[in-house]
Design a protein around this motif. Structure first.
Motif, PDB file in Angstrom:
ATOM      1  N   ASN A 170       0.793  -1.220   0.000  1.00  0.00           N
ATOM      2  CA  ASN A 170       0.000   0.000   0.000  1.00  0.00           C
ATOM      3  C   ASN A 170       0.829   1.275   0.000  1.00  0.00           C
ATOM      4  O   ASN A 170       0.421   2.298   0.530  1.00  0.00           O
ATOM      5  CB  ASN A 170      -0.980   0.001   1.176  1.00  0.00           C
ATOM      6  CG  ASN A 170      -1.960  -1.148   1.084  1.00  0.00           C
ATOM      7  OD1 ASN A 170      -2.831  -1.150   0.235  1.00  0.00           O
ATOM      8  ND2 ASN A 170      -1.785  -2.139   1.925  1.00  0.00           N
ATOM      9  N   ILE A 171       2.019   1.200  -0.599  1.00  0.00           N
ATOM     10  CA  ILE A 171       2.759   2.429  -0.852  1.00  0.00           C
ATOM     11  C   ILE A 171       2.304   3.011  -2.192  1.00  0.00           C
ATOM     12  O   ILE A 171       2.602   4.134  -2.547  1.00  0.00           O
ATOM     13  CB  ILE A 171       4.283   2.155  -0.819  1.00  0.00           C
ATOM     14  CG1 ILE A 171       4.657   1.589   0.554  1.00  0.00           C
ATOM     15  CG2 ILE A 171       5.091   3.410  -1.081  1.00  0.00           C
ATOM     16  CD1 ILE A 171       6.116   1.219   0.713  1.00  0.00           C
ATOM     17  N   ARG A 172       1.529   2.231  -2.955  1.00  0.00           N
ATOM     18  CA  ARG A 172       0.881   2.699  -4.179  1.00  0.00           C
ATOM     19  C   ARG A 172       1.852   3.289  -5.195  1.00  0.00           C
ATOM     20  O   ARG A 172       1.704   4.418  -5.632  1.00  0.00           O
ATOM     21  CB  ARG A 172      -0.202   3.729  -3.832  1.00  0.00           C
ATOM     22  CG  ARG A 172      -1.339   3.158  -3.012  1.00  0.00           C
ATOM     23  CD  ARG A 172      -2.105   2.120  -3.783  1.00  0.00           C
ATOM     24  NE  ARG A 172      -3.185   1.551  -2.981  1.00  0.00           N
ATOM     25  CZ  ARG A 172      -3.917   0.513  -3.332  1.00  0.00           C
ATOM     26  NH1 ARG A 172      -3.652  -0.110  -4.458  1.00  0.00           N
ATOM     27  NH2 ARG A 172      -4.883   0.070  -2.563  1.00  0.00           N
ATOM     28  N   THR A 173       2.867   2.520  -5.525  1.00  0.00           N
ATOM     29  CA  THR A 173       3.819   2.997  -6.527  1.00  0.00           C
ATOM     30  C   THR A 173       3.657   2.271  -7.853  1.00  0.00           C
ATOM     31  O   THR A 173       4.487   2.399  -8.738  1.00  0.00           O
ATOM     32  CB  THR A 173       5.259   2.770  -6.042  1.00  0.00           C
ATOM     33  OG1 THR A 173       5.466   1.372  -5.853  1.00  0.00           O
ATOM     34  CG2 THR A 173       5.516   3.498  -4.747  1.00  0.00           C
ATOM     35  N   PHE A 215       0.338   9.577   0.111  1.00  0.00           N
ATOM     36  CA  PHE A 215      -0.585   8.469  -0.150  1.00  0.00           C
ATOM     37  C   PHE A 215      -1.662   8.367   0.916  1.00  0.00           C
ATOM     38  O   PHE A 215      -2.772   7.904   0.646  1.00  0.00           O
ATOM     39  CB  PHE A 215       0.200   7.160  -0.252  1.00  0.00           C
ATOM     40  CG  PHE A 215       1.072   7.098  -1.471  1.00  0.00           C
ATOM     41  CD1 PHE A 215       0.513   7.116  -2.732  1.00  0.00           C
ATOM     42  CD2 PHE A 215       2.443   7.045  -1.364  1.00  0.00           C
ATOM     43  CE1 PHE A 215       1.304   7.075  -3.864  1.00  0.00           C
ATOM     44  CE2 PHE A 215       3.247   7.011  -2.489  1.00  0.00           C
ATOM     45  CZ  PHE A 215       2.671   7.025  -3.744  1.00  0.00           C
ATOM     46  N   LEU A 216      -1.358   8.801   2.123  1.00  0.00           N
ATOM     47  CA  LEU A 216      -2.356   8.795   3.193  1.00  0.00           C
ATOM     48  C   LEU A 216      -3.533   9.701   2.840  1.00  0.00           C
ATOM     49  O   LEU A 216      -4.678   9.412   3.184  1.00  0.00           O
ATOM     50  CB  LEU A 216      -1.708   9.259   4.502  1.00  0.00           C
ATOM     51  CG  LEU A 216      -2.563   9.223   5.758  1.00  0.00           C
ATOM     52  CD1 LEU A 216      -3.020   7.792   6.070  1.00  0.00           C
ATOM     53  CD2 LEU A 216      -1.797   9.801   6.933  1.00  0.00           C
ATOM     54  N   PHE A 217      -3.244  10.790   2.112  1.00  0.00           N
ATOM     55  CA  PHE A 217      -4.289  11.752   1.761  1.00  0.00           C
ATOM     56  C   PHE A 217      -4.914  11.492   0.390  1.00  0.00           C
ATOM     57  O   PHE A 217      -5.843  12.197   0.007  1.00  0.00           O
ATOM     58  CB  PHE A 217      -3.735  13.176   1.809  1.00  0.00           C
ATOM     59  CG  PHE A 217      -3.166  13.561   3.144  1.00  0.00           C
ATOM     60  CD1 PHE A 217      -3.783  13.152   4.315  1.00  0.00           C
ATOM     61  CD2 PHE A 217      -2.011  14.318   3.231  1.00  0.00           C
ATOM     62  CE1 PHE A 217      -3.254  13.484   5.543  1.00  0.00           C
ATOM     63  CE2 PHE A 217      -1.472  14.660   4.459  1.00  0.00           C
ATOM     64  CZ  PHE A 217      -2.090  14.244   5.621  1.00  0.00           C
ATOM     65  N   ARG A 218      -4.375  10.515  -0.335  1.00  0.00           N
ATOM     66  CA  ARG A 218      -4.965  10.157  -1.625  1.00  0.00           C
ATOM     67  C   ARG A 218      -6.079   9.141  -1.408  1.00  0.00           C
ATOM     68  O   ARG A 218      -5.968   8.235  -0.581  1.00  0.00           O
ATOM     69  CB  ARG A 218      -3.910   9.590  -2.575  1.00  0.00           C
ATOM     70  CG  ARG A 218      -3.015  10.651  -3.197  1.00  0.00           C
ATOM     71  CD  ARG A 218      -1.866  10.008  -3.950  1.00  0.00           C
ATOM     72  NE  ARG A 218      -2.297   9.336  -5.153  1.00  0.00           N
ATOM     73  CZ  ARG A 218      -2.258   9.879  -6.372  1.00  0.00           C
ATOM     74  NH1 ARG A 218      -1.819  11.102  -6.532  1.00  0.00           N
ATOM     75  NH2 ARG A 218      -2.642   9.199  -7.430  1.00  0.00           N
ATOM     76  N   GLU A 219      -7.127   9.270  -2.191  1.00  0.00           N
ATOM     77  CA  GLU A 219      -8.336   8.490  -1.930  1.00  0.00           C
ATOM     78  C   GLU A 219      -8.129   6.989  -2.098  1.00  0.00           C
ATOM     79  O   GLU A 219      -8.769   6.190  -1.402  1.00  0.00           O
ATOM     80  CB  GLU A 219      -9.462   8.964  -2.867  1.00  0.00           C
ATOM     81  CG  GLU A 219     -10.810   8.363  -2.556  1.00  0.00           C
ATOM     82  CD  GLU A 219     -11.925   8.973  -3.371  1.00  0.00           C
ATOM     83  OE1 GLU A 219     -13.075   8.591  -3.157  1.00  0.00           O
ATOM     84  OE2 GLU A 219     -11.634   9.838  -4.225  1.00  0.00           O
ATOM     85  N   LEU A 265      -2.748  15.389  -5.184  1.00  0.00           N
ATOM     86  CA  LEU A 265      -3.888  14.910  -4.396  1.00  0.00           C
ATOM     87  C   LEU A 265      -5.201  15.047  -5.156  1.00  0.00           C
ATOM     88  O   LEU A 265      -6.215  14.481  -4.752  1.00  0.00           O
ATOM     89  CB  LEU A 265      -3.981  15.676  -3.073  1.00  0.00           C
ATOM     90  CG  LEU A 265      -2.796  15.512  -2.116  1.00  0.00           C
ATOM     91  CD1 LEU A 265      -2.981  16.399  -0.897  1.00  0.00           C
ATOM     92  CD2 LEU A 265      -2.615  14.072  -1.708  1.00  0.00           C
ATOM     93  N   GLY A 266      -5.208  15.799  -6.232  1.00  0.00           N
ATOM     94  CA  GLY A 266      -6.425  15.976  -7.016  1.00  0.00           C
ATOM     95  C   GLY A 266      -7.432  16.914  -6.379  1.00  0.00           C
ATOM     96  O   GLY A 266      -8.646  16.749  -6.572  1.00  0.00           O
ATOM     97  N   ILE A 267      -6.961  17.924  -5.639  1.00  0.00           N
ATOM     98  CA  ILE A 267      -7.875  18.906  -5.033  1.00  0.00           C
ATOM     99  C   ILE A 267      -8.708  19.595  -6.109  1.00  0.00           C
ATOM    100  O   ILE A 267      -9.906  19.843  -5.938  1.00  0.00           O
ATOM    101  CB  ILE A 267      -7.085  19.955  -4.222  1.00  0.00           C
ATOM    102  CG1 ILE A 267      -6.262  19.303  -3.106  1.00  0.00           C
ATOM    103  CG2 ILE A 267      -8.028  21.016  -3.660  1.00  0.00           C
ATOM    104  CD1 ILE A 267      -7.068  18.655  -2.028  1.00  0.00           C
TER     105      ILE A 267
END
Length: 365
Positions: free
Chosen positions: A159-162, A218-222, A321-323
């Protein structure tokens, strides 16, 4: 009987013919792109593919050339081997940092135009030169391409999402509400090591986040549904403790508070449920009061580190983050097109509202 024998002969001969064809192919499994100091040949291309040596051992061959363009470099690679090059087995494409700063789109488009290369081929950055990673001979590891692919898959499982590929990068590139990111690798003590996340504006690399910063990204990415949290936390005036926990994302949503033309404020809401794997403090973490104290310390840590990361992203005018996706959804198409998106993003007040519940104090309890 004769018919059966005839069929068997055809099958055997067909199998031998196919084997000879495979033996004549160079199944390229990784490609690296770098810039050079040579004005006539500004591009360096490194390709690697598996081979069988004369004594029957499984090995790899790596070819490095320079050229004016990706197409010319590929032609030079073709002239450096007696095998027929096939690109359909490319698993990983690496890009040197300097090349990525100049823009990756021409090289990605070259890959996309090749129908034999799937859009699922993984992408990654080299902290320095891509050729350094592909030329490296790792002890007891045959194929760098396989090693990198497995490395990226492992990080994704953790879950480091790389685990980014051509499709995902181009999707974020063409989406005007989010900026692309890619994992970064480096050579470290004759090994390949993960070293953070590259942030892009359009197709150009702008900044590389250290792994300690990237975990908050990554913690703040959905898409970050679960992960690990490992930190040193202040549990007293003069006492520090190390805590490691697995967490699951219970809730994630981003709220944009704006008028119809100019967003002023956004909030990132995350709620985590954590299981403590290790705690080095003196307190009894099975005590509900101590758990509540630790929860508050972790929340404060997430808010503080997260605020610093977001301030850095805003200063760079990068939105991984896609804000802006949420801003876009609040506006009409006309107002969105008229908005100075990155300046507006830079000026926004973005808050973090984190909540964590320690569900378990560990198996040692």
């Amino acid at each position: 009987m004769n018919k059966v024998f005839f069929i068997i002969i055809i099958f055997v001969l067909s199998g031998c013919a196919e084997q000879r064809i495979i033996d004549d192919l160079a199944l390229v499994n990784a490609v690296g792109y770098d810039v050079t100091d040579n004005e006539k040949n500004p591009l360096k291309l490194t390709g690697t593919f598996p081979i069988i040596t004369k004594d029957g051992k499984y090995d790899r061959k790596t070819i490095m050339v320079e050229g004016k363009s990706s197409k010319e470099a590929r032609e030079k690679v073709r002239l450096k081997t007696n095998l027929k090059l096939e690109s359909g087995q490319i698993r990983v494409t690496l890009y040197g940092q300097e090349l990525a700063k100049q823009g990756m789109l021409p090289y990605l488009q070259s890959l996309v135009r090749d129908p034999s290369i799937g859009t699922r081929a993984k992408l990654a950055l080299a902290e320095d030169q891509a050729s350094d990673i592909l030329m490296l001979q790792i002890k007891n590891e045959g194929q760098n391409a396989t090693y990198l692919e497995q490395f990226l898959t492992k990080l994704n499982r953790e879950n480091i999402r790389t685990n980014y590929n051509i499709y995902q990068f181009l999707r974020d590139y063409y989406d005007d509400g989010i900026d692309p990111i890619l994992p970064v690798f480096k050579v470290e003590k004759n090994n390949i090591a993960y070293n953070g996340i590259g942030l892009f504006h359009e197709d150009k690399l702008v900044e590389i986040l250290k792994p300690s910063e990237a975990r908050y990204l990554f913690l703040f990415r959905e898409e970050m549904k679960q992960g690990n949290f490992v930190e040193q936390i202040n549990v007293g005036e003069e006492e520090q403790a190390s805590i490691m926990l697995n967490y699951e994302l219970k809730e994630h949503h981003i709220v944009v508070h704006s008028t119809s033309t100019n967003p002023k404020k956004a909030s990132i809401h995350i709620e985590l449920i954590g299981d403590v794997l290790e705690y080095t403090g003196k307190d009894d973490i099975s005590d509900p009061k101590i758990q509540k104290k630790i929860e508050n310390i972790i929340i404060k840590k997430i808010n503080q580190e997260g605020k610093e990361l977001i301030a850095k992203l805003q200063k760079l005018q990068l939105d991984p983050l896609g804000i802006n996706r949420y801003v876009r959804n609040k506006m009409t198409y006309h107002n969105w097109q008229a908005l100075d998106k990155y300046q507006s993003y830079q000026d926004m007040n973005i808050n973090i509202e984190a909540k964590i519940t320690l569900n378990s104090s560990g198996k040692w309890k």
